[in-house]
Design an enzyme around this catalytic site. Structure first.
Site, mmCIF file in Angstrom:
data_model
loop_
_atom_site.group_PDB
_atom_site.id
_atom_site.type_symbol
_atom_site.label_atom_id
_atom_site.label_comp_id
_atom_site.label_asym_id
_atom_site.label_seq_id
_atom_site.Cartn_x
_atom_site.Cartn_y
_atom_site.Cartn_z
ATOM 1 N N GLU A 1 48.180 -52.394 34.082
ATOM 2 C CA GLU A 1 46.956 -53.188 34.139
ATOM 3 C C GLU A 1 46.992 -54.146 35.325
ATOM 4 O O GLU A 1 48.047 -54.690 35.660
ATOM 5 C CB GLU A 1 46.801 -53.999 32.838
ATOM 6 C CG GLU A 1 46.659 -53.115 31.608
ATOM 7 C CD GLU A 1 46.457 -53.903 30.317
ATOM 8 O OE1 GLU A 1 46.354 -55.153 30.366
ATOM 9 O OE2 GLU A 1 46.403 -53.250 29.258
ATOM 10 N N GLU B 1 37.591 -50.696 31.788
ATOM 11 C CA GLU B 1 37.362 -51.011 30.372
ATOM 12 C C GLU B 1 36.338 -52.117 30.213
ATOM 13 O O GLU B 1 36.452 -53.194 30.814
ATOM 14 C CB GLU B 1 38.701 -51.411 29.703
ATOM 15 C CG GLU B 1 38.515 -51.733 28.223
ATOM 16 C CD GLU B 1 39.803 -51.757 27.415
ATOM 17 O OE1 GLU B 1 40.873 -51.388 27.944
ATOM 18 O OE2 GLU B 1 39.731 -52.149 26.232
ATOM 19 N N ASP C 1 49.392 -48.513 24.996
ATOM 20 C CA ASP C 1 50.075 -49.597 24.278
ATOM 21 C C ASP C 1 49.210 -50.080 23.108
ATOM 22 O O ASP C 1 49.613 -50.963 22.354
ATOM 23 C CB ASP C 1 50.486 -50.741 25.219
ATOM 24 C CG ASP C 1 49.325 -51.332 25.976
ATOM 25 O OD1 ASP C 1 48.178 -50.878 25.800
ATOM 26 O OD2 ASP C 1 49.564 -52.275 26.765
ATOM 27 N N SER C 2 48.033 -49.444 22.932
ATOM 28 C CA SER C 2 47.238 -49.677 21.716
ATOM 29 C C SER C 2 48.025 -49.188 20.494
ATOM 30 O O SER C 2 47.634 -49.471 19.361
ATOM 31 C CB SER C 2 45.889 -48.970 21.809
ATOM 32 O OG SER C 2 46.035 -47.626 22.224
ATOM 33 N N LYS D 1 50.720 -45.866 33.466
ATOM 34 C CA LYS D 1 49.531 -46.692 33.681
ATOM 35 C C LYS D 1 49.932 -48.152 33.603
ATOM 36 O O LYS D 1 50.780 -48.515 32.790
ATOM 37 C CB LYS D 1 48.450 -46.375 32.631
ATOM 38 C CG LYS D 1 47.225 -47.293 32.729
ATOM 39 C CD LYS D 1 46.041 -46.755 31.944
ATOM 40 C CE LYS D 1 46.011 -47.129 30.488
ATOM 41 N NZ LYS D 1 46.001 -48.580 30.187
HETATM 42 O O1 KIV Z 1 46.238 -48.665 25.298
HETATM 43 C C1 KIV Z 1 45.160 -48.056 25.323
HETATM 44 O O2 KIV Z 1 44.770 -47.377 24.360
HETATM 45 C C2 KIV Z 1 44.345 -48.154 26.526
HETATM 46 C C3 KIV Z 1 42.972 -47.570 26.466
HETATM 47 C C4 KIV Z 1 42.062 -48.469 25.715
HETATM 48 C C5 KIV Z 1 42.449 -47.264 27.824
HETATM 49 O O3 KIV Z 1 44.764 -48.702 27.496
#
Ligand code: KIV
Length: 271
Positions: A122, A189, A51-52, A120
């Site tokens: 969190e 992280e 989600d980055s 994934k």
């Molecule tokens: O969204 C992302 O890029 C991430 C990484 C920093 C692990 O969750």
């Protein structure tokens, strides 16, 4: 240690095997077809459609605004390019925290509409029910602990997490909880290297670190950071392998100048 590029398809079982044999896992983010193709050809083990994307693709300050539809768009673009890598897709903020049914529905949409191999999310204990419910539908889940960017407004800063005893203890408990719930791996992280090493030795599933030191079973970086496309982000953990911001600026300036001076296109570059 043998480098496992001969593996035809990376699965969650292959990652477990890598942990068992001590081969480090290489993971990077990608958000589009062209980059996915390059990473897959280069032999990356895991691609995270993170989600980055909210930051590096859409220009938002945080990861919170990106939607499920937008994540599915990025994920399906990446997946069209992939032959070998395992592709994990982030469940975006607001699509799983409500309850486990919502978490399952969001995961099913990602799997069905993008062709992803895993999701994934969190959090620790608080997402345990969701993790179990998603896995019960046959969808592999990767956890994410430490600095969890979707909670940035709770933390207030992007500084190193779990430096104090109490938070470190909770992180270990959360990691064990995610493993018990069935996660196939956990991202750690921005936590102290010593703590990440301890978590890695306590878990039988792989840990993937970002700013968590060399004791993890694997490493992940945001693609735009490691390629130097972003140029205003300098955390200690980031190793830049290229300076594409400069390279691209140079190439584009050259192109502009060639057009202005009527050098492009030349006789051989036309019909
Ligand atoms: O969204 C992302 O890029 C991430 C990484 C920093 C692990 O969750």
């Amino acid at each position: 240690m043998a480098y496992n590029k001969d593996i035809k398809k990376v699965t969650t079982h292959v990652l477990q095997e890598m942990k068992n044999t001590g081969e480090k896992i290489a993971m990077l983010t990608a958000y589009d077809f062209s980059m996915g193709r390059i990473l897959d050809h280069a032999g990356i083990d895991v691609i995270l459609v993170g989600d980055s994307a909210s930051n590096v693709m859409a220009g938002h300050e945080t990861t919170l605004p990106i939607t499920l539809d937008q994540m599915i768009y990025h994920a399906s673009s990446v997946l069209r390019a992939i032959n070998r890598a395992l592709v994990v897709v982030d469940l975006p903020f607001g699509t799983y925290q409500g309850n486990s049914k919502e978490a399952l529905n969001s995961s099913i949409r990602i799997m069905k509409e993008s062709g992803a191999h895993a999701v994934k999310l969190e959090g620790g204990k608080e997402v345990e029910d969701s993790v179990k419910r998603i896995i019960s539908a046959g969808i592999p889940v990767m956890g994410h602990l430490g600095l969890t960017p979707q909670s940035i407004y709770k933390f207030g800063t992007y500084t190193v997490r779990a430096k104090e005893e109490e938070e470190a203890h909770k992180l270990i408990e959360d990691a064990l909880c995610l493993q018990e719930a069935g996660c196939f791996a956990v991202v750690l992280e921005k936590i102290p290297a010593k703590l990440a090493t301890e978590v890695t030795s306590k878990l039988s599933i792989p840990t993937i670190g970002i700013g968590a030191g060399g004791g993890c079973d694997g490493q992940v970086l945001v693609l735009h950071d490691m390629l130097g496309i972003t140029n205003e982000f300098h955390p200690r953990f980031l190793r830049r392998y290229l300076n594409l911001y400069e390279e691209i600026t140079g190439a584009v300036s050259h192109y502009i100048s060639d057009i202005k001076k009527k050098d492009f296109p030349n006789d051989k570059e036309q019909y």
